[in-house]
Scaffold this motif. Structure first.
Motif, PDB file in Angstrom:
ATOM      1  N   TYR A  99      74.649 -77.652  -3.495  1.00 41.69           N
ATOM      2  CA  TYR A  99      74.038 -78.511  -4.501  1.00 41.69           C
ATOM      3  C   TYR A  99      72.537 -78.231  -4.548  1.00 41.69           C
ATOM      4  O   TYR A  99      71.967 -77.699  -3.609  1.00 41.69           O
ATOM      5  N   VAL A 100      71.911 -78.629  -5.657  1.00 44.77           N
ATOM      6  CA  VAL A 100      70.454 -78.521  -5.741  1.00 44.77           C
ATOM      7  C   VAL A 100      69.835 -79.864  -5.359  1.00 44.77           C
ATOM      8  O   VAL A 100      70.536 -80.864  -5.203  1.00 44.77           O
ATOM      9  N   LEU A 101      68.519 -79.902  -5.210  1.00 45.60           N
ATOM     10  CA  LEU A 101      67.770 -81.129  -4.952  1.00 45.60           C
ATOM     11  C   LEU A 101      68.347 -81.945  -3.791  1.00 45.60           C
ATOM     12  O   LEU A 101      68.717 -83.118  -3.947  1.00 45.60           O
ATOM     13  N   ALA A 102      68.401 -81.332  -2.614  1.00 41.48           N
ATOM     14  CA  ALA A 102      69.017 -81.936  -1.440  1.00 41.48           C
ATOM     15  C   ALA A 102      68.573 -83.376  -1.145  1.00 41.48           C
ATOM     16  O   ALA A 102      69.407 -84.195  -0.740  1.00 41.48           O
ATOM     17  N   PRO A 103      67.289 -83.744  -1.332  1.00 43.73           N
ATOM     18  CA  PRO A 103      66.899 -85.107  -0.960  1.00 43.73           C
ATOM     19  C   PRO A 103      67.462 -86.184  -1.883  1.00 43.73           C
ATOM     20  O   PRO A 103      67.252 -87.369  -1.634  1.00 43.73           O
ATOM     21  N   TYR A 104      68.134 -85.802  -2.952  1.00 43.48           N
ATOM     22  CA  TYR A 104      68.591 -86.785  -3.941  1.00 43.48           C
ATOM     23  C   TYR A 104      70.051 -87.162  -3.716  1.00 43.48           C
ATOM     24  O   TYR A 104      70.806 -86.465  -3.044  1.00 43.48           O
ATOM     25  N   LYS A 105      70.455 -88.298  -4.300  1.00 45.51           N
ATOM     26  CA  LYS A 105      71.842 -88.734  -4.230  1.00 45.51           C
ATOM     27  C   LYS A 105      72.741 -87.740  -4.967  1.00 45.51           C
ATOM     28  O   LYS A 105      72.325 -87.138  -5.958  1.00 45.51           O
ATOM     29  N   PRO A 106      74.002 -87.632  -4.497  1.00 45.11           N
ATOM     30  CA  PRO A 106      74.915 -86.656  -5.114  1.00 45.11           C
ATOM     31  C   PRO A 106      74.991 -86.777  -6.642  1.00 45.11           C
ATOM     32  O   PRO A 106      75.052 -85.770  -7.339  1.00 45.11           O
ATOM     33  N   MET A 121      60.882 -87.582  -7.627  1.00 42.94           N
ATOM     34  CA  MET A 121      61.295 -87.238  -8.982  1.00 42.94           C
ATOM     35  C   MET A 121      61.156 -85.744  -9.220  1.00 42.94           C
ATOM     36  O   MET A 121      60.320 -85.082  -8.607  1.00 42.94           O
ATOM     37  N   ALA A 122      62.007 -85.226 -10.088  1.00 39.10           N
ATOM     38  CA  ALA A 122      61.937 -83.806 -10.459  1.00 39.10           C
ATOM     39  C   ALA A 122      62.421 -83.675 -11.889  1.00 39.10           C
ATOM     40  O   ALA A 122      63.265 -84.453 -12.346  1.00 39.10           O
ATOM     41  N   THR A 123      61.879 -82.679 -12.607  1.00 39.98           N
ATOM     42  CA  THR A 123      62.311 -82.486 -13.993  1.00 39.98           C
ATOM     43  C   THR A 123      63.105 -81.185 -14.114  1.00 39.98           C
ATOM     44  O   THR A 123      62.882 -80.242 -13.357  1.00 39.98           O
ATOM     45  N   VAL A 124      64.038 -81.160 -15.042  1.00 36.73           N
ATOM     46  CA  VAL A 124      64.829 -79.954 -15.274  1.00 36.73           C
ATOM     47  C   VAL A 124      64.336 -79.237 -16.523  1.00 36.73           C
ATOM     48  O   VAL A 124      64.448 -78.032 -16.654  1.00 36.73           O
ATOM     49  N   GLY A 125      63.771 -80.001 -17.443  1.00 41.36           N
ATOM     50  CA  GLY A 125      63.304 -79.417 -18.692  1.00 41.36           C
ATOM     51  C   GLY A 125      63.079 -80.523 -19.692  1.00 41.36           C
ATOM     52  O   GLY A 125      62.909 -81.680 -19.308  1.00 41.36           O
ATOM     53  N   LYS A 126      63.073 -80.149 -20.957  1.00 44.98           N
ATOM     54  CA  LYS A 126      62.752 -81.106 -22.008  1.00 44.98           C
ATOM     55  C   LYS A 126      63.662 -82.335 -21.951  1.00 44.98           C
ATOM     56  O   LYS A 126      64.888 -82.218 -21.981  1.00 44.98           O
ATOM     57  N   ALA A 127      63.064 -83.512 -21.855  1.00 44.68           N
ATOM     58  CA  ALA A 127      63.781 -84.786 -21.899  1.00 44.68           C
ATOM     59  C   ALA A 127      64.826 -84.915 -20.799  1.00 44.68           C
ATOM     60  O   ALA A 127      65.817 -85.605 -20.941  1.00 44.68           O
ATOM     61  N   GLU A 128      64.606 -84.233 -19.673  1.00 38.92           N
ATOM     62  CA  GLU A 128      65.599 -84.252 -18.597  1.00 38.92           C
ATOM     63  C   GLU A 128      64.894 -84.278 -17.252  1.00 38.92           C
ATOM     64  O   GLU A 128      64.132 -83.380 -16.930  1.00 38.92           O
ATOM     65  N   ALA A 129      65.152 -85.332 -16.486  1.00 42.22           N
ATOM     66  CA  ALA A 129      64.576 -85.429 -15.152  1.00 42.22           C
ATOM     67  C   ALA A 129      65.460 -86.343 -14.315  1.00 42.22           C
ATOM     68  O   ALA A 129      66.322 -87.052 -14.851  1.00 42.22           O
ATOM     69  N   VAL A 130      65.250 -86.298 -13.004  1.00 43.53           N
ATOM     70  CA  VAL A 130      65.935 -87.240 -12.122  1.00 43.53           C
ATOM     71  C   VAL A 130      64.873 -87.967 -11.314  1.00 43.53           C
ATOM     72  O   VAL A 130      63.855 -87.394 -10.937  1.00 43.53           O
ATOM     73  N   LEU A 131      65.124 -89.241 -11.077  1.00 43.87           N
ATOM     74  CA  LEU A 131      64.156 -90.089 -10.399  1.00 43.87           C
ATOM     75  C   LEU A 131      64.920 -90.999  -9.453  1.00 43.87           C
ATOM     76  O   LEU A 131      65.949 -91.562  -9.821  1.00 43.87           O
ATOM     77  N   GLN A 132      64.426 -91.112  -8.234  1.00 46.85           N
ATOM     78  CA  GLN A 132      65.114 -91.926  -7.238  1.00 46.85           C
ATOM     79  C   GLN A 132      64.076 -92.735  -6.485  1.00 46.85           C
ATOM     80  O   GLN A 132      63.247 -92.187  -5.777  1.00 46.85           O
TER      81      GLN A 132
END
Lengths: 408, 408
Positions: free
Chosen positions: A201-208, A342-353
Motif C-alpha cells: 500500500y502507499v502512504l503507510a502512516p494513514y488508515k487503510p 495530509m497528502a495530496t494526489v493531484g487536482k481536487a484529491e487529497a487525504v487528511l487524517q
C-alpha cells in the motif's frame, strides 16, 4: 540583569527558524547559520520539480528573516564539525563560532539504502537544487523525445510516501492533460509514470481506507502501481526489481526515507537509529545540556516523523528551553501535539487524517491541504505567489499547467 | 485552396513570438525555434538581477505558447547556419529544417566594444542566465563582505541607457534602504553604486529635461555619476577610465549596446552597421525574398532602437508579409508607429516620452511604466506574479525588498 545567551542555530529549515524566532523574541543573541542563503519550504518541492512553481516561490532569504530582529545575525556556511568540549562549531569555509548554547537543526540527507546504482542514476527531491535538477531533466527528456533525439521519457518513482505519491500524481496529470498539447510529437507509449513501493500500500502512516483511496486516485490518473515490489538496482535506463523485472525508466525519482549525514558521527554525540542523535526528554544531549537538537536529526525519545510539524514544535521547544536555562530555570520535557497528517494526489484529491481519528478526502481535503501549506509558508509574497501558482496550475488552461521553464 | 506555407521562425523573443502569432492565425505551418525552452521578457531582467523577481516570473515556456495553435510546433535548438540557396537552416545539434519562408529573429549579443578585460570581468544583463548570474554574484559578494571574507562589494555599471539607469537606481535603493537591515555587518563605505556613461547625460534618446531629471533622481538615491567618462579597461576589482581614474569595482555590470553575433557573417546575407542584416522596406532580404528579419538584427532601412516595440511591430509585419506572399499578394513596406519610450529610475520615479512630444515623470510615469510592462508580459500567471513582486518590492517591508534568493 541576566547575561544574554549567545546561541548558534545551525540549519534554517522548519526547526531552525522556529527555534530562532523563539530565541529572538526572548532576547537571546542568535547567529543563524545555513549552507544556503535561503530557507526552503520542502513540502512543495515536488511542485518545483514538476514545473508548477518557480524556485523563488518556495524559498525565502535567510537575511530577510534575520533582519526582523536586531539580536539575530545570519551566517552562510556549511557545518563541518561540532566540538562539544570547547563549545565551538567549525564550518567548511574555515570559519568557527563559539556558543553558550547550540541548536543543531541541520536535517538529514538522501538515504540510498544500499541500492546499487541509485546514487548515480536516481534523483532525490530533498533540496531546492534537487527539485530544479529534476525539473530540468524532465524538461530536457520530453524535449528530446519530441524532437526524436530520444526514444522515451518514462518516469519511475521509488517510494510510496507523501513525496512519491504527490510527484507521481502530478506527473500523471501532466502526462494526460498537458503534454499532449505542449509536446504533440510524443506518442502516449513513449511516456509513463510508475510508482514502486515495497509495502502493499502507499502512504503507510494513514488508515487503510485512505491508503486505498490514494492508490485508486493514482490509478485513475494513469499511474502504473508496483506495490509490494522491492528495488534491487537502478540503471541509467531502468529500475530493476527484486524479482528481476526491469521497469524502463529514463528518469528515476528517489522518494524514499532520509538518514543522518555521515559527518554527524564525528561530533562525538550519541546516535541511534538512522544516525539520529539520542536526546533527553527536553531535546538536549545527555552530558552536553547546552547542545539541543531539533527537527529530522532528533532521535529517541523524540524520533518523530520527518515532517514540518514535529520540526516546528521541536524548534519552538528548544528555543524556550534555552531561554529557561539561560535564566536558571529548569527544563521541561518535549511533548508532540499531533495535528494530523495530509497528502495530496493531484487536482481536487487529497487525504487528511487528524490525530483524533477524523479523516477526510477528495476536494475538501485538497482545499484544506492548500490552505495549510500556504499558511505555513514564510513571507506574504511567497504565500500569494504559491496560491497564484496553484490557481494557475489547477484552474488555468491545460496547456499552462507547466508554466515554469526558467534556467534555475 | 492555397498550399500552406512552411515557415521556420528562429528566435522566440518579442519579434519571433509576434511573427509566429500572426502566422499561426493566418494558418501557416510554423516551426518556432529557440535555443532555450522559454521566452525571456528582457525589459525586466534588471529586476531578476537585483533579486526583486524570480527567473520564472519573466520567462514563459515556448511550448505553452506553441500549444495554442495546432499549426505551430516548437523546436529547441541553437541556429548555426542559414543556407539561403537550399532554403534550409542548420542547428548546432546537427538538426536541420527546410522552409518556404524563414524568419530570422535571433536577436543580438553583448558588445564589448573592444574594451580590454570587459568580456572576462564584466557581466552583461542580456539573457536570463546573465541576470541570474549577476544576482548570484551580488548576493555572494554581499554575504562575503558581511562575513569579513571580502573587503567590499562596490558595483560599477557601464552604460547610461535604460538598462544601466534601471539597474543603478534599483541597486542604490537597496543599498540605502534594505542592505543595512539584511546585512548589518556591512559599513556604508564598503558598498557603492557608480554609473559610468561616455556622454554628458544619461538616457540619450530622451529630451534634456528628462535626462536631467533621471540623473538627479539617481544622485538622490546615492548613485555616483561619472558622466562624460570613457571606459578604457575592466579589471577584476576596478573599472579604469580613459583619464587613468581607477573606480573600485567588485561587480562590473555591462549595460552597453549590443551587436550581431559573429556567425551571422557566415550566412551570406548583406550586413550593415553593427552587423545588422540589410533589408528591403518590406523587411526581407534583397535577393532572398523568402527570408525575413525582425527585431534587433533588422538593419537598414529599418534599423530601429533595440527595444520591445519595434521588435513586436516588425514581427507582426513579417508575419503578414509571409501570409501575403504565400497567397501571391504583393508585399508592403514596414513603417514603425512609435508609441514613445519610457524608463524607470526606482520607486515612484520614471521618465516617459511619447512620440508626439508629450513627456511625463515621477509617480504617474512610474505607474504607466508598470502598467505597460505588465500588459506586455506573456501569460496571466506571469502578469499577476510580476505585479505581486512589484507591490512587494516597493510597498512591502524594507527588509523584504530583496525577496529572491533561489539557487537559479
Amino acid at each position: 540583569m541576566v547575561q544574554r545567551a549567545r546561541v548558534v542555530v545551525v540549519g534554517a529549515g522548519f526547526a531552525g527558524l522556529s527555534a530562532t524566532r523563539e530565541l529572538a523574541k526572548g532576547g537571546a543573541l542568535v547567529t543563524l547559520v545555513d549552507r544556503n542563503p535561503y530557507s526552503t519550504f520542502q513540502p512543495l518541492l515536488y511542485q518545483v520539480a514538476t514545473a508548477g512553481m518557480g524556485t523563488s516561490d518556495v524559498s525565502y532569504p535567510i537575511r530577510t528573516f534575520s533582519a526582523k530582529w536586531p539580536n539575530v545575525r545570519a551566517h552562510r556556511a556549511a557545518l563541518s564539525k561540532v566540538h562539544p568540549g570547547e563549545k565551538r562549531v567549525e564550518f567548511e569555509d574555515g570559519s568557527a563560532l563559539d556558543y553558550d548554547y547550540l541548536v543543531i537543526a541541520t536535517g538529514v540527507t538522501t538515504n540510498w539504502i544500499g541500492v546499487g546504482g541509485a546514487a548515480e542514476n536516481a534523483l532525490p527531491i530533498y533540496s531546492l537544487h534537487d527539485a530544479a535538477d529534476l525539473r530540468r531533466r524532465l524538461q530536457h527528456y520530453l524535449e528530446d523525445t519530441a524532437a526524436g533525439r530520444r526514444e522515451s521519457a518514462h518516469v519511475v518513482i521509488v517510494g510510496g510516501g507523501a513525496t512519491g505519491v504527490e510527484t507521481a500524481g502530478t506527473l500523471a496529470e501532466l502526462r494526460r492533460r498537458t503534454i499532449p498539447l505542449t509536446h504533440p510529437e510524443i506518442r502516449p507509449d513513449q511516456t509513463s509514470v510508475t510508482l514502486v513501493e515495497r509495502f502493499d500500500y502507499v502512504l503507510a502512516p494513514y488508515k487503510p481506507r485512505l491508503r486505498d483511496a490514494a492508490a485508486a486516485a493514482l490509478r485513475r490518473r494513469g499511474v502504473r502501481m508496483r506495490l509490494g515490489a522491492t528495488v534491487a538496482g537502478v540503471e541509467p535506463d531502468a529500475v530493476v526489481l527484486d524479482d528481476g523485472t526491469r521497469l524502463p525508466s529514463d528518469v528515476t525519482v528517489w522518494a524514499l526515507g532520509v538518514t543522518a549525514p555521515k559527518q554527524v558521527a564525528d561530533w562525538g554525540l550519541p546516535q541511534g537509529k538512522g544516525g539520529r542523535i539520542t536526546l533527553t526528554e527536553a531535546l538536549n544531549v545527555p552530558g552536553h545540556p547546552e547542545i539541543f537538537v531539533a527537527g529530522d536529526l532528533a532521535g529517541q525519545p523524540n524520533a518523530l516523523p520527518q515532517l514540518a510539524q514535529p520540526a516546528i514544535q521541536m524548534g519552538k521547544h528548544v528555543g524556550r528551553q534555552i531561554l529557561a536555562a539561560a535564566h536558571g530555570r529548569p527544563l521541561s520535557a518535549f511533548s508532540y501535539r499531533d495535528p494530523g497528517i495530509m497528502a495530496t494526489v493531484g487536482k481536487a484529491e487529497a487525504v487528511l487524517q487528524l490525530a483524533n481519528g477524523l479523516t477526510m478526502r477528495g476536494l475538501p481535503a485538497w482545499l484544506a491541504w492548500i490552505f495549510v501549506h500556504v499558511a505555513y509558508l514564510l513571507g506574504g509574497r511567497n504565500r500569494v505567489s504559491v496560491l497564484l501558482n496553484f490557481f494557475w496550475r489547477y484552474g488555468g488552461p491545460r496547456r499552462s499547467a507547466t508554466s515554469i521553464a526558467s534556467p534555475d
